[in-house]
Design an enzyme around this catalytic site. Structure first.
Site, mmCIF file in Angstrom:
data_model
loop_
_atom_site.group_PDB
_atom_site.id
_atom_site.type_symbol
_atom_site.label_atom_id
_atom_site.label_comp_id
_atom_site.label_asym_id
_atom_site.label_seq_id
_atom_site.Cartn_x
_atom_site.Cartn_y
_atom_site.Cartn_z
ATOM 1 N N SER A 1 0.979 -1.191 -0.074
ATOM 2 C CA SER A 1 -0.237 -0.029 -0.085
ATOM 3 C C SER A 1 0.747 1.236 -0.082
ATOM 4 O O SER A 1 2.143 1.159 0.480
ATOM 5 C CB SER A 1 -0.923 -0.011 1.179
ATOM 6 O OG SER A 1 -1.620 1.321 1.446
ATOM 7 N N TYR B 1 -1.926 -0.310 10.691
ATOM 8 C CA TYR B 1 -1.959 -0.568 9.252
ATOM 9 C C TYR B 1 -0.850 -0.083 8.623
ATOM 10 O O TYR B 1 -0.091 -0.812 7.774
ATOM 11 C CB TYR B 1 -3.314 -0.018 8.510
ATOM 12 C CG TYR B 1 -3.425 -0.394 6.990
ATOM 13 C CD1 TYR B 1 -3.918 -1.681 6.745
ATOM 14 C CD2 TYR B 1 -3.032 0.545 6.119
ATOM 15 C CE1 TYR B 1 -4.038 -1.818 5.202
ATOM 16 C CE2 TYR B 1 -2.983 0.243 4.724
ATOM 17 C CZ TYR B 1 -3.539 -0.925 4.423
ATOM 18 O OH TYR B 1 -3.618 -1.270 3.035
#
Length: 261
Positions: A152, A165
């Site tokens: 990501s 995250y």
């Protein structure tokens, strides 16, 4: 009707039931791979992915498996190898977001452990298991072999309301480099694909917020990324043509991560 080609390359995609994982599975199927995929839930979404892979003329296998359950990795991989014979392309796609977005000063150990347990710990040990398998089943003149991790932009762009995250994704570039070094001599290409803001079920809850920010130029290309954008990148890396670029990162974010004055 699917083809049953004994010499077909086989791909394994974690988290392939829907979203980016499904798009990757279908991209690889169109490139001639038989595709096995795992996910935590076996339901109509998983069945739909199986049917769509088979509609591409390839074989499909769904294995219900929770990535955070490291002890189950061997059983899942054994089932896939019994079906396929070997895994030639492995795509680390499974992952979860922050259970609750909020101040990192309020982050709980439970949330931290849940996200790191899937996105890092589970990913590392499943990659380890597949790498061992690939080294044990080297085939002279066989298909290109690759390990591709979907991370990501949060691997390098900080979002304080999603600390766990970001931390989990920031470790995947190092995972890629470590496995690239370990497997380079065996000709196994190891890569990271780094998506930006992608339209998926995971981002549906914050879609309105992002739509407004696209208009303000958050993403230079001023649009959502689509799951097919990520899948196309994976397909290129899987085919072996970029093997000498092992350890590399491919950004799929419409220019989001480019610093500009």
């Amino acid at each position: 009707m699917f083809r049953n080609d004994a010499h077909a390359a086989t791909a394994l995609v974690t988290g392939g039931r829907r979203g980016i994982g499904r798009a990757i599975a279908l991209e690889l199927a169109t490139r001639g791979y038989d595709v096995a995929f795992t996910d935590a839930a076996g339901d109509s979404e998983a069945q739909a992915t199986v049917e769509q892979i088979e509609a591409c003329g390839r074989r499909a296998l769904f294995v219900e498996s929770r990535l955070e359950d490291v002890a189950s990795h061997g059983r899942a991989l054994d089932q896939i190898i019994a079906w396929a014979g070997a895994v030639d392309c492995f795509v680390n796609n499974a992952g979860i977001g922050s259970p609750v977005r909020g101040d990192l000063l309020d982050l709980t150990p439970e949330a931290f452990d849940a996200v790191l347990g899937v996105n890092l710990r589970g990913t590392f040990f499943m990659t380890q298991a597949v790498a061992r398998h690939m080294l044990a089943t080297a085939r002279e003149g066989g298909p290109a072999r690759s390990i591709i991790s979907v991370s990501s932009v949060s691997a390098r762009m900080a979002s304080p309301e999603r600390a766990e995250y970001c931390l989990s994704k920031s470790a995947l570039p190092m995972l890629t480099r470590l496995f690239a070094l370990r497997l380079a001599a065996s000709g196994i290409g190891v890569f990271e694909v780094r998506p930006g803001i992608i339209r998926t079920p995971m981002t549906a809850a914050v879609a309105q917020r992002y739509e407004a920010r696209f208009e303000q130029g958050l993403v230079p290309m001023r649009r959502w990324g689509e799951a097919s954008d990520v899948a196309a990148a994976v397909g290129v890396l899987a085919d072996g043509s970029l093997r000498f670029a092992t350890g590399s990162v491919l950004n799929v974010d419409g220019g989001l991560s480019i610093s500009a004055l």
